[in-house]
Design an enzyme around this catalytic site. Structure first.
Site, PDB file in Angstrom:
ATOM      1  N   LYS A   1       1.016  -1.285  -0.009  1.00  0.00           N
ATOM      2  CA  LYS A   1      -0.113  -0.014   0.080  1.00  0.00           C
ATOM      3  C   LYS A   1       1.024   1.543  -0.247  1.00  0.00           C
ATOM      4  O   LYS A   1       0.653   1.857  -0.727  1.00  0.00           O
ATOM      5  CB  LYS A   1      -0.735   0.340   1.221  1.00  0.00           C
ATOM      6  CG  LYS A   1      -2.349  -1.175   1.526  1.00  0.00           C
ATOM      7  CD  LYS A   1      -3.093  -0.717   1.842  1.00  0.00           C
ATOM      8  CE  LYS A   1      -4.175  -1.677   2.591  1.00  0.00           C
ATOM      9  NZ  LYS A   1      -5.360  -1.408   1.277  1.00  0.00           N
ATOM     10  N   LEU A   2       1.528   1.281   0.880  1.00  0.00           N
ATOM     11  CA  LEU A   2       2.889   2.267   0.708  1.00  0.00           C
ATOM     12  C   LEU A   2       3.606   2.513  -0.327  1.00  0.00           C
ATOM     13  O   LEU A   2       3.934   4.006  -0.637  1.00  0.00           O
ATOM     14  CB  LEU A   2       3.892   1.891   2.214  1.00  0.00           C
ATOM     15  CG  LEU A   2       2.824   2.450   3.388  1.00  0.00           C
ATOM     16  CD1 LEU A   2       3.758   1.548   4.581  1.00  0.00           C
ATOM     17  CD2 LEU A   2       2.401   4.108   3.610  1.00  0.00           C
TER      18      LEU A   2
ATOM     19  N   LYS B   1       8.383  -9.324  14.822  1.00  0.00           N
ATOM     20  CA  LYS B   1       9.240  -9.176  15.951  1.00  0.00           C
ATOM     21  C   LYS B   1       9.993 -10.706  16.632  1.00  0.00           C
ATOM     22  O   LYS B   1       8.916 -11.764  16.416  1.00  0.00           O
ATOM     23  CB  LYS B   1       8.099  -9.274  17.217  1.00  0.00           C
ATOM     24  CG  LYS B   1       8.046  -8.490  18.504  1.00  0.00           C
ATOM     25  CD  LYS B   1       7.028  -8.392  19.773  1.00  0.00           C
ATOM     26  CE  LYS B   1       8.090  -7.102  20.546  1.00  0.00           C
ATOM     27  NZ  LYS B   1       8.251  -5.792  20.217  1.00  0.00           N
TER      28      LYS B   1
ATOM     29  N   LYS C   1       7.967  -9.391  25.887  1.00  0.00           N
ATOM     30  CA  LYS C   1       7.030  -8.435  26.036  1.00  0.00           C
ATOM     31  C   LYS C   1       5.446  -8.998  26.692  1.00  0.00           C
ATOM     32  O   LYS C   1       4.794  -8.702  27.787  1.00  0.00           O
ATOM     33  CB  LYS C   1       6.612  -7.627  24.717  1.00  0.00           C
ATOM     34  CG  LYS C   1       5.462  -6.909  25.023  1.00  0.00           C
ATOM     35  CD  LYS C   1       5.255  -5.658  23.669  1.00  0.00           C
ATOM     36  CE  LYS C   1       4.576  -4.850  24.177  1.00  0.00           C
ATOM     37  NZ  LYS C   1       4.423  -3.619  23.003  1.00  0.00           N
TER      38      LYS C   1
ATOM     39  N   ARG D   1       6.224  -9.299  30.059  1.00  0.00           N
ATOM     40  CA  ARG D   1       6.235  -8.567  30.772  1.00  0.00           C
ATOM     41  C   ARG D   1       4.749  -7.331  31.692  1.00  0.00           C
ATOM     42  O   ARG D   1       4.733  -6.932  32.282  1.00  0.00           O
ATOM     43  CB  ARG D   1       6.983  -7.411  29.981  1.00  0.00           C
ATOM     44  CG  ARG D   1       7.690  -6.181  30.647  1.00  0.00           C
ATOM     45  CD  ARG D   1       8.801  -5.077  29.952  1.00  0.00           C
ATOM     46  NE  ARG D   1       8.304  -4.461  28.334  1.00  0.00           N
ATOM     47  CZ  ARG D   1       8.881  -5.487  27.507  1.00  0.00           C
ATOM     48  NH1 ARG D   1       9.307  -5.839  27.651  1.00  0.00           N
ATOM     49  NH2 ARG D   1       8.685  -5.236  26.260  1.00  0.00           N
TER      50      ARG D   1
ATOM     51  N   LYS E   1       8.442  12.419  23.828  1.00  0.00           N
ATOM     52  CA  LYS E   1       8.986  11.373  24.083  1.00  0.00           C
ATOM     53  C   LYS E   1       9.947  12.146  25.684  1.00  0.00           C
ATOM     54  O   LYS E   1      10.953  12.820  25.102  1.00  0.00           O
ATOM     55  CB  LYS E   1       9.917  10.543  24.687  1.00  0.00           C
ATOM     56  CG  LYS E   1       8.746   9.113  24.123  1.00  0.00           C
ATOM     57  CD  LYS E   1       8.953   7.973  24.027  1.00  0.00           C
ATOM     58  CE  LYS E   1       8.827   7.202  24.932  1.00  0.00           C
ATOM     59  NZ  LYS E   1       8.934   5.217  24.351  1.00  0.00           N
TER      60      LYS E   1
ATOM     61  N   GLU F   1       1.681  -2.112  13.520  1.00  0.00           N
ATOM     62  CA  GLU F   1       2.392  -1.078  13.516  1.00  0.00           C
ATOM     63  C   GLU F   1       3.265  -0.395  12.523  1.00  0.00           C
ATOM     64  O   GLU F   1       3.918  -0.802  11.986  1.00  0.00           O
ATOM     65  CB  GLU F   1       3.268  -0.970  14.719  1.00  0.00           C
ATOM     66  CG  GLU F   1       3.995  -0.137  15.834  1.00  0.00           C
ATOM     67  CD  GLU F   1       4.290  -0.106  16.875  1.00  0.00           C
ATOM     68  OE1 GLU F   1       4.297   0.337  17.408  1.00  0.00           O
ATOM     69  OE2 GLU F   1       6.097  -0.826  16.330  1.00  0.00           O
TER      70      GLU F   1
ATOM     71  N   ALA G   1      17.438   8.470  16.725  1.00  0.00           N
ATOM     72  CA  ALA G   1      16.882   6.867  17.320  1.00  0.00           C
ATOM     73  C   ALA G   1      17.245   5.570  16.840  1.00  0.00           C
ATOM     74  O   ALA G   1      17.095   4.567  17.732  1.00  0.00           O
ATOM     75  CB  ALA G   1      14.633   6.927  16.195  1.00  0.00           C
TER      76      ALA G   1
ATOM     77  N   HIS H   1      18.795   3.773  20.316  1.00  0.00           N
ATOM     78  CA  HIS H   1      17.990   2.302  20.630  1.00  0.00           C
ATOM     79  C   HIS H   1      19.090   1.724  20.780  1.00  0.00           C
ATOM     80  O   HIS H   1      19.391   0.740  21.932  1.00  0.00           O
ATOM     81  CB  HIS H   1      17.432   1.499  19.449  1.00  0.00           C
ATOM     82  CG  HIS H   1      16.963   1.249  19.524  1.00  0.00           C
ATOM     83  ND1 HIS H   1      17.302  -0.298  19.058  1.00  0.00           N
ATOM     84  CD2 HIS H   1      15.575   0.541  20.208  1.00  0.00           C
ATOM     85  CE1 HIS H   1      16.152  -1.640  19.645  1.00  0.00           C
ATOM     86  NE2 HIS H   1      15.607  -0.816  20.217  1.00  0.00           N
TER      87      HIS H   1
HETATM   88  P1  0O2 Z   1      11.548  -3.075  18.731  1.00  0.00           P
HETATM   89  O1  0O2 Z   1      12.769  -3.475  18.486  1.00  0.00           O
HETATM   90  O2  0O2 Z   1      11.812  -1.548  17.861  1.00  0.00           O
HETATM   91  O3  0O2 Z   1      10.396  -3.625  18.263  1.00  0.00           O
HETATM   92  P2  0O2 Z   1       6.785  -0.799  24.256  1.00  0.00           P
HETATM   93  O4  0O2 Z   1       6.200  -1.429  22.850  1.00  0.00           O
HETATM   94  O5  0O2 Z   1       4.951  -1.698  25.581  1.00  0.00           O
HETATM   95  O6  0O2 Z   1       7.116  -0.178  24.777  1.00  0.00           O
HETATM   96  P3  0O2 Z   1       4.060   0.264  23.067  1.00  0.00           P
HETATM   97  O7  0O2 Z   1       3.362   1.663  24.303  1.00  0.00           O
HETATM   98  O8  0O2 Z   1       3.028  -0.843  23.185  1.00  0.00           O
HETATM   99  O9  0O2 Z   1       4.999   0.312  23.641  1.00  0.00           O
HETATM  100  O10 0O2 Z   1       4.264   1.081  21.666  1.00  0.00           O
HETATM  101  P4  0O2 Z   1       4.977   2.278  21.173  1.00  0.00           P
HETATM  102  O11 0O2 Z   1       5.390   3.662  22.733  1.00  0.00           O
HETATM  103  O12 0O2 Z   1       3.937   2.977  20.293  1.00  0.00           O
HETATM  104  O13 0O2 Z   1       6.373   2.299  21.024  1.00  0.00           O
HETATM  105  C1  0O2 Z   1       7.022   0.971  20.314  1.00  0.00           C
HETATM  106  C2  0O2 Z   1       8.353   1.341  19.508  1.00  0.00           C
HETATM  107  O14 0O2 Z   1       8.645   2.870  19.189  1.00  0.00           O
HETATM  108  C3  0O2 Z   1       9.155   0.832  19.787  1.00  0.00           C
HETATM  109  O15 0O2 Z   1       9.445  -0.711  19.638  1.00  0.00           O
HETATM  110  C4  0O2 Z   1      10.185   1.348  19.063  1.00  0.00           C
HETATM  111  O16 0O2 Z   1      10.920   0.855  18.033  1.00  0.00           O
HETATM  112  C5  0O2 Z   1       9.556   2.539  19.278  1.00  0.00           C
HETATM  113  N1  0O2 Z   1      10.804   3.546  20.412  1.00  0.00           N
HETATM  114  C6  0O2 Z   1       9.007   3.574  21.480  1.00  0.00           C
HETATM  115  N2  0O2 Z   1       9.533   4.867  22.450  1.00  0.00           N
HETATM  116  C7  0O2 Z   1      10.881   4.947  22.069  1.00  0.00           C
HETATM  117  C8  0O2 Z   1      12.811   5.628  22.465  1.00  0.00           C
HETATM  118  O17 0O2 Z   1      12.709   5.765  23.093  1.00  0.00           O
HETATM  119  N3  0O2 Z   1      13.349   5.172  21.171  1.00  0.00           N
HETATM  120  C9  0O2 Z   1      13.606   4.430  20.602  1.00  0.00           C
HETATM  121  N4  0O2 Z   1      15.098   4.322  19.584  1.00  0.00           N
HETATM  122  N5  0O2 Z   1      12.667   4.262  19.839  1.00  0.00           N
HETATM  123  C10 0O2 Z   1      11.569   4.361  20.708  1.00  0.00           C
HETATM  124  P5  0O2 Z   1      10.278  -2.239  20.300  1.00  0.00           P
HETATM  125  O18 0O2 Z   1       9.451  -2.653  21.047  1.00  0.00           O
HETATM  126  O19 0O2 Z   1      11.122  -1.122  21.782  1.00  0.00           O
HETATM  127  O20 0O2 Z   1      11.723  -2.026  19.696  1.00  0.00           O
END
Ligand code: 0O2
Length: 207
Positions: free
Chosen positions: A30-31, A55, A63, A66, A122, A149, A161, A165
């Site tokens: 789509k994108l 994932k 997760k 957690r 954030k 997502e 990021a 990360h």
């Molecule tokens: P990966 O390796 O990218 O999959 P949660 O998933 O529980 O931590 P939530 O509320 O479900 O949090 O999701 P949210 O806040 O929308 O963000 C989730 C994903 O966004 C993260 O996935 C990261 O990819 C990115 N992200 C969010 N906050 C940060 C940050 O402060 N720094 C960086 N670099 N990335 C961020 P994962 O699962 O952490 O990792």
């Protein structure tokens, strides 16, 4: 064999993961179609690149644990919105919102959640536009709604990021506090530069 290893060894687990892979492909397509079309009418493509990932099994397990949720296939589908992830990298901030709008207005795309970390960064400086979308994926005998997502950010936000990360996985970094401060300062500079670049583009294209 652990509880989770038993689940990942089943055919049902493979089928569920295949469905997430398929959902990623649907959203990517789509994108790509949107980008191809928009590239015909604008000077540069709104999307600079698209990345995607499913994932890892271990991260799925961690997760769920957690969150305090049950470890089961049903629980993965019910409680995890980010097993399928697509990251869209745009050159300019306004492209982020345009791409997001164009994706969710497609009638087979259901918007489940938006987190706008560009308007509401954030505390560490992280900026990105996150959406959870649900799309139908057609298989041989059924149609399954699958969640994906979608993270949309600029090249500069992505650069930041990626480096930030790395801090998540390095627990023995010297002067961690100072690095976090420095990263926050860089995030603010990047946000300012993104806005200035957008204004320059608007000035160049104004008639
Ligand atoms: P990966 O390796 O990218 O999959 P949660 O998933 O529980 O931590 P939530 O509320 O479900 O949090 O999701 P949210 O806040 O929308 O963000 C989730 C994903 O966004 C993260 O996935 C990261 O990819 C990115 N992200 C969010 N906050 C940060 C940050 O402060 N720094 C960086 N670099 N990335 C961020 P994962 O699962 O952490 O990792």
């Amino acid at each position: 064999m652990s509880e989770f290893e038993k689940i990942t060894a089943t055919e049902e687990f493979d089928i569920l993961m295949m469905r997430y892979d398929s959902a990623i492909r649907e959203v990517r397509t789509k994108l790509e179609i949107l980008n191809n079309e928009l590239s015909l009418t604008s000077v540069e493509s709104p999307i600079s690149s698209i990345e995607s990932r499913r994932k890892k099994d271990r991260s799925i397990y961690e997760k769920l644990k957690r969150q305090g949720n049950e470890i089961s296939l049903e629980s993965i589908e019910e409680n995890l919105n980010d097993v399928a992830g697509v990251r869209v990298i745009c050159s300019f901030v306004d492209d982020i919102y345009n791409v997001a709008r164009m994706l969710v207005r497609q009638d087979d795309v259901t918007l489940i959640q938006v987190k706008d970390y560009i308007k509401n960064p954030k505390a560490n400086g992280y900026r990105s536009y996150h959406m959870i979308v649900e799309i139908p994926v057609f298989f041989s005998n059924e149609k399954k709604p699958m969640r994906v997502e979608v993270q949309i950010r600029t090249v500069a936000m992505n650069f930041w990021a990626s480096l930030e990360h790395q801090m998540k996985y390095k627990h023995d970094v010297e002067k961690a506090e100072q690095i976090m401060k420095e990263l926050k300062a860089c995030a603010d500079t990047i946000a300012d530069t993104d806005m200035r670049m957008l204004k320059i583009r608007e000035s160049i294209s104004a008639k």
